[in-house]
Structures are given as C-alpha cells and as structure tokens.
Design a protein around this motif. Structure first.
Motif, short mmCIF file in Angstrom:
data_model
loop_
_atom_site.label_atom_id
_atom_site.label_comp_id
_atom_site.label_asym_id
_atom_site.label_seq_id
_atom_site.Cartn_x
_atom_site.Cartn_y
_atom_site.Cartn_z
N SER A 1 0.74 -1.36 -0.08
CA SER A 1 0.12 0.03 -0.07
C SER A 1 1.14 1.33 0.07
O SER A 1 0.54 2.27 0.40
CB SER A 1 -0.87 -0.13 1.27
N MET A 2 2.03 1.05 -0.66
CA MET A 2 2.83 2.10 -0.68
C MET A 2 2.51 3.51 -1.29
O MET A 2 2.48 4.44 -0.94
CB MET A 2 4.27 1.60 -1.17
N GLY A 3 1.99 3.21 -2.47
CA GLY A 3 1.17 4.43 -3.03
C GLY A 3 0.07 5.05 -2.29
O GLY A 3 -0.05 6.22 -2.26
N LEU A 4 -0.78 4.15 -1.92
CA LEU A 4 -1.90 4.98 -0.99
C LEU A 4 -1.15 5.67 0.07
O LEU A 4 -1.58 6.70 0.66
CB LEU A 4 -2.74 3.72 -0.54
N ALA A 5 -0.15 5.03 0.92
CA ALA A 5 0.42 5.73 1.85
C ALA A 5 0.95 7.10 1.53
O ALA A 5 0.78 8.18 2.15
CB ALA A 5 1.53 4.95 2.59
N LEU A 6 1.52 7.07 0.28
CA LEU A 6 2.21 8.40 0.06
C LEU A 6 1.09 9.40 -0.35
O LEU A 6 1.43 10.69 -0.13
CB LEU A 6 2.96 8.15 -1.32
#
Length: 230
Positions: free
Chosen positions: A157-162
C-alpha cells in the motif's frame, strides 16, 4: 438558507454514512462516483429515507472531470455548502515496481483532483455565511512512523500511503489558507478497517456511522483540523 453537500467518491461505507447523516440534518445530497447504476440505487435508497439526493457519474481521477462535476451539482442542488472528499487511489502498491502513471494517479486523486474540485466549489463555499466546508476522509497510512511505514510496505500500500501523507499535508495548509474566507477545512483519519468498505474482509470493526458522526462534530465545531477515529 438551503444547504447542499457534494460527496465525492461515493461508496458503501463512510461516504454512504456521511450522505445519510448530513441529509438527515437538512442537506440536499449530491453523490459522485464512476458507476451510474450504483449512484441511481443510492439516490433511490436515500429518497426512501425522505432525503433529497442526486447522482453525478464522473471519474475523479481526472482533475478536469472532478472540477466539471461541481457545475453539474450546482445546477441540480443550488450552491454547495460542503464538499466531502472521500475518493482515493489504491494503485502503485510497490513504489519500486509501479510505473510513473500509477504513482501520479494515486497522487492526483489525493491532491490534484481534490484541489480542482475545491477551486470550482470555492465561490459557493465562501458565500455560505461561515458554514462552507471541505471535509476529507483520510487513513492512518498518512502518518509516518516505523510501524506504519512497515505496514504500508508489507501490505503493498505504498502508493496509498504516499498519497494519504500528501493529502494530510494539503488539508493542514488549506485549513490555514481558507480560514480567512470563513471556509472550514478538516479531515477524519481512519485508524482501522471500516465495515462495508472494499477493505473489509470480515475483520473490520469500525462502524461507518461513527465516522460520519465525527465529520458532523468537526463541521459543527469548526475548530480541529484533524481527528482520528479508531
């Protein structure tokens, strides 16, 4: 004065509860999502509760479409009092593998499209005698510490976190910028899984109505910029 809320990124969880809560408080409700059939069903369901609602199909990942939907809503509902931004992009799960378009897409939904919608709605919000507001749904991945960052990596979920982190910063700046215009900006940061949402695999514990109640409390008090639920 008539009141209207535009719920951007309508689904079965938080946004549905927000639409019902504000509708019960006397707001006309505009719902925005991609799926026209889902919108039509939601409008019927709200109508059965005695609430005035209209649906507007639009792709909120496109900033120009996000801005254009404001005019459509204004024509149907009158000047907007509240914009609720509930849209998110869950792509770019692994930032080492995602292409640039996927990363931009996640950030566009969280920031560029949000801003396009806000700019289009701002004349209305400013005209609402100190009742205008932008309300934003965010998630706990917006915060940065070792455990949260590890979770974002492990759950792809790295994109969502960013995107959530950028959105959190944007909310804070907009709150400062628009306070002088009598427009309140606030977010609810959801620190857990919400029942009835795409993330619910049977283990969610948070009731959407609880989050809607928090949005209503923030809107009424118009003091805190951010509040956690979970």
């Amino acid at each position: 004065m008539s009141k209207a809320i535009l719920v951007c990124g309508f689904g079965t969880g938080i946004s549905k509860a927000v639409a019902e809560k504000f509708g019960a408080e006397g707001f006309s409700v505009g719902l925005v999502a991609r799926n026209a059939e889902r919108l039509a069903a939601a409008v019927r369901a709200l109508g059965e509760k005695g609430l005035k609602a209209e649906g507007f199909a639009a792709d909120l990942s496109d900033p120009s479409a996000a801005a254009a939907v404001v005019e459509r809503a204004r024509k149907a509902l009158g000047p907007l009092t509240v914009v609720h931004w509930n849209a998110y992009g869950a792509g770019a799960g692994d930032l080492m593998e995602a292409d640039s378009a996927a990363i931009r897409g996640a950030l566009d939904v969280a920031t560029t499209s949000l801003l396009a919608t806000l700019r289009a709605a701002l004349p209305d919000l400013r005209s609402q005698a100190g009742q205008g507001a932008l309300l934003v749904t965010n998630g706990g991945l917006a915060y940065s510490n070792t455990n949260i960052d590890k979770m974002a990596v492990e759950h792809s979920s790295m994109g969502l976190a960013l995107a959530n982190a950028a959105k959190h910063k944007l909310v804070g700046m907009l709150a400062q910028k628009l306070a002088r215009d009598g427009v309140y900006v606030g977010e609810v940061v959801v620190m857990g899984l919400v029942k009835g949402t795409a993330f619910d695999r049977g283990s969610a514990t948070l009731e959407p109505s609880r989050i809607a109640d928090k949005f209503w409390a923030l809107y009424r008090a118009r003091t805190d910029v951010s509040a956690d639920v979970g």
